[in-house]
Design a protein around this motif. Structure first.
Motif, PDB file in Angstrom:
ATOM      1  N   TYR A 253      -2.624  -7.224  -4.962  1.00 55.26           N
ATOM      2  CA  TYR A 253      -1.338  -6.837  -5.763  1.00 55.26           C
ATOM      3  C   TYR A 253      -0.103  -6.303  -4.941  1.00 55.26           C
ATOM      4  O   TYR A 253       1.033  -7.045  -5.333  1.00 55.26           O
ATOM      5  CB  TYR A 253      -1.959  -5.696  -6.619  1.00 55.26           C
TER       6      TYR A 253
ATOM      7  N   ASN B  86      -8.189   2.611  -4.405  1.00 52.13           N
ATOM      8  CA  ASN B  86      -7.417   2.181  -5.637  1.00 52.13           C
ATOM      9  C   ASN B  86      -7.371   0.800  -5.943  1.00 52.13           C
ATOM     10  O   ASN B  86      -6.535   0.228  -6.494  1.00 52.13           O
ATOM     11  CB  ASN B  86      -6.202   2.793  -5.493  1.00 52.13           C
ATOM     12  N   GLY B  87      -8.502   0.234  -5.774  1.00 54.48           N
ATOM     13  CA  GLY B  87      -8.622  -1.111  -6.383  1.00 54.48           C
ATOM     14  C   GLY B  87      -9.295  -1.975  -5.051  1.00 54.48           C
ATOM     15  O   GLY B  87      -9.479  -3.327  -5.263  1.00 54.48           O
TER      16      GLY B  87
ATOM     17  N   LYS C  57     -10.258  -9.464 -12.717  1.00 52.55           N
ATOM     18  CA  LYS C  57     -10.607  -8.007 -12.831  1.00 52.55           C
ATOM     19  C   LYS C  57      -9.128  -7.212 -12.574  1.00 52.55           C
ATOM     20  O   LYS C  57      -9.037  -6.788 -11.345  1.00 52.55           O
ATOM     21  CB  LYS C  57     -11.681  -7.478 -12.062  1.00 52.55           C
ATOM     22  N   PRO C  58      -8.275  -6.825 -13.731  1.00 56.78           N
ATOM     23  CA  PRO C  58      -7.022  -6.163 -13.364  1.00 56.78           C
ATOM     24  C   PRO C  58      -7.153  -4.794 -12.649  1.00 56.78           C
ATOM     25  O   PRO C  58      -8.220  -3.957 -12.899  1.00 56.78           O
ATOM     26  CB  PRO C  58      -6.569  -6.147 -14.448  1.00 56.78           C
ATOM     27  N   LEU C  59      -6.204  -4.144 -12.253  1.00 58.19           N
ATOM     28  CA  LEU C  59      -5.996  -2.726 -11.699  1.00 58.19           C
ATOM     29  C   LEU C  59      -6.189  -1.948 -12.964  1.00 58.19           C
ATOM     30  O   LEU C  59      -5.463  -2.505 -14.053  1.00 58.19           O
ATOM     31  CB  LEU C  59      -4.972  -2.580 -10.904  1.00 58.19           C
ATOM     32  N   SER C  60      -6.223  -0.904 -12.911  1.00 56.39           N
ATOM     33  CA  SER C  60      -6.246   0.108 -13.936  1.00 56.39           C
ATOM     34  C   SER C  60      -4.897   0.713 -14.090  1.00 56.39           C
ATOM     35  O   SER C  60      -3.968   0.607 -12.963  1.00 56.39           O
ATOM     36  CB  SER C  60      -7.194   1.350 -13.907  1.00 56.39           C
ATOM     37  N   LYS C  61      -4.565   1.395 -15.095  1.00 55.78           N
ATOM     38  CA  LYS C  61      -3.054   1.920 -15.494  1.00 55.78           C
ATOM     39  C   LYS C  61      -2.969   3.067 -14.686  1.00 55.78           C
ATOM     40  O   LYS C  61      -1.691   3.239 -14.215  1.00 55.78           O
ATOM     41  CB  LYS C  61      -3.035   2.411 -17.026  1.00 55.78           C
ATOM     42  N   ALA C  62      -3.890   3.778 -13.956  1.00 57.43           N
ATOM     43  CA  ALA C  62      -3.684   4.811 -13.187  1.00 57.43           C
ATOM     44  C   ALA C  62      -3.516   4.295 -11.728  1.00 57.43           C
ATOM     45  O   ALA C  62      -3.029   5.019 -10.920  1.00 57.43           O
ATOM     46  CB  ALA C  62      -5.126   5.566 -13.184  1.00 57.43           C
ATOM     47  N   GLN C  63      -4.135   3.182 -11.338  1.00 61.94           N
ATOM     48  CA  GLN C  63      -3.980   2.766  -9.823  1.00 61.94           C
ATOM     49  C   GLN C  63      -2.810   2.147  -9.557  1.00 61.94           C
ATOM     50  O   GLN C  63      -2.177   2.430  -8.622  1.00 61.94           O
ATOM     51  CB  GLN C  63      -5.225   1.441  -9.580  1.00 61.94           C
ATOM     52  N   LYS C  64      -2.282   1.571 -10.547  1.00 67.26           N
ATOM     53  CA  LYS C  64      -0.813   0.797 -10.142  1.00 67.26           C
ATOM     54  C   LYS C  64       0.277   1.634  -9.702  1.00 67.26           C
ATOM     55  O   LYS C  64       0.995   1.410  -8.962  1.00 67.26           O
ATOM     56  CB  LYS C  64      -0.542  -0.158 -11.550  1.00 67.26           C
TER      57      LYS C  64
END
Length: 301
Positions: free
Chosen positions: A262, A254-255, A276-283
């Protein structure tokens, strides 16, 4: 914990320069937990290449931030012996507890005849020029190709060499047997370390220290595994290692490195804004797993 070296993790500011204030916090948080052993890897520069001067400045700043009561292993990986000579000369004058790690060149089948001579050149150069003890870092392919008896005979002649650090090429459990055989042949003449969080238990049982980035994030799990081994509760130790491994796998899926940083930033309560930020699904997945593993020992005896 003297069987773990906590990896120094780099963060970067808006200008993509090292954020040393966060490095300072990382040192402080480890010290609060009783952790005084640290490892600086040549591979933790977020995949961008540094010039020799940039690396030298980076190491100078890390040593400056290093707590006076800490021990630091510093991995060096340069192209020329004169670069090693300059860095080693600087460390020779340092009063802090620092030992060097020399990352020797990658070995392949077609260069094995030259490789051993290069290996001996590095060993003798370091032995003659450094007033500090040092380690050699190599990948496990080296063990598969090298004549181990010849390696042992030549290495035992180097009086400043303190030990070896393994970087697995294949799945670690497939490499590990060769590594432990080498350790037994050396008959405890040297220390052995391995960069493998997910095999901390295996390392403990084999008398091999672990270089760990996840100790920064989850010190309780490593301490618990260590305690259960001391108490001869192997099944409990295996259980905790498997839980830790499952968490590591989820972070990787997940990243990866961004996900790890993070969670580390969240744990240490500072901002982390990767390019390159994490996706909304990963957080939410990471937040949930982090909360779950942090609560694992709550109300457990």
């Amino acid at each position: 914990m003297n069987n773990i070296y906590s990896s120094v993790i780099n963060f970067f500011d808006e200008d993509n320069k090292f954020d040393y204030q966060k490095t300072k916090i990382l040192f402080e948080k480890n010290l609060e937990r009783g952790q005084t052993n640290f490892y600086v890897s040549d591979n933790n520069f977020d995949s961008f290449r540094l010039s020799f001067k940039d690396k030298k400045d980076y190491l100078k700043n890390i040593v400056r931030l290093m707590p006076s009561n800490a021990e630091l292993l510093v991995e060096l990986n340069y192209n020329f012996l004169n670069e090693y000579q300059e860095i080693i000369g600087a460390f020779n004058n340092c009063q802090k507890d620092i030992e060097l790690v020399i990352k020797i060149p990658v070995v392949k089948e077609n260069n094995i005849n030259y490789y051993f001579e290069d290996y001996l050149t590095y060993l003798n150069f370091l032995n003659d020029n450094s007033n500090k003890r040092f380690y050699l870092s190599f990948n496990t392919r080296f063990l598969n190709l090298m004549n181990n008896q010849k390696l042992i005979e030549k290495t035992l002649e180097i009086n400043r060499l303190k030990g070896f650090i393994i970087n697995p090429t294949y799945a670690y459990d497939l490499d590990f047997k060769e590594f432990t055989v080498l350790k037994e042949k050396f008959n405890d003449s040297f220390q052995f370390l391995a960069a493998a969080d997910d095999f901390y238990l295996l390392n403990l049982n084999s008398g091999i220290k672990t270089i760990s980035k996840y100790f920064n994030l989850l010190p309780d799990f490593f301490k618990k595994i260590n305690l259960e081994i001391k108490n001869n509760n192997l099944e409990k130790a295996k259980k905790y290692q498997l839980i830790l491994n499952d968490f590591i796998t989820k972070v990787k899926n997940n990243g990866g490195e961004i996900a790890f940083k993070y969670l580390l930033a969240k744990s240490f309560t500072f901002e982390f804004n990767p390019k390159k930020p994490l996706s909304k699904a990963q957080k939410p997945v990471l937040d949930s797993e982090f909360k779950k593993i942090n609560e694992y020992f709550v109300d457990k005896v």
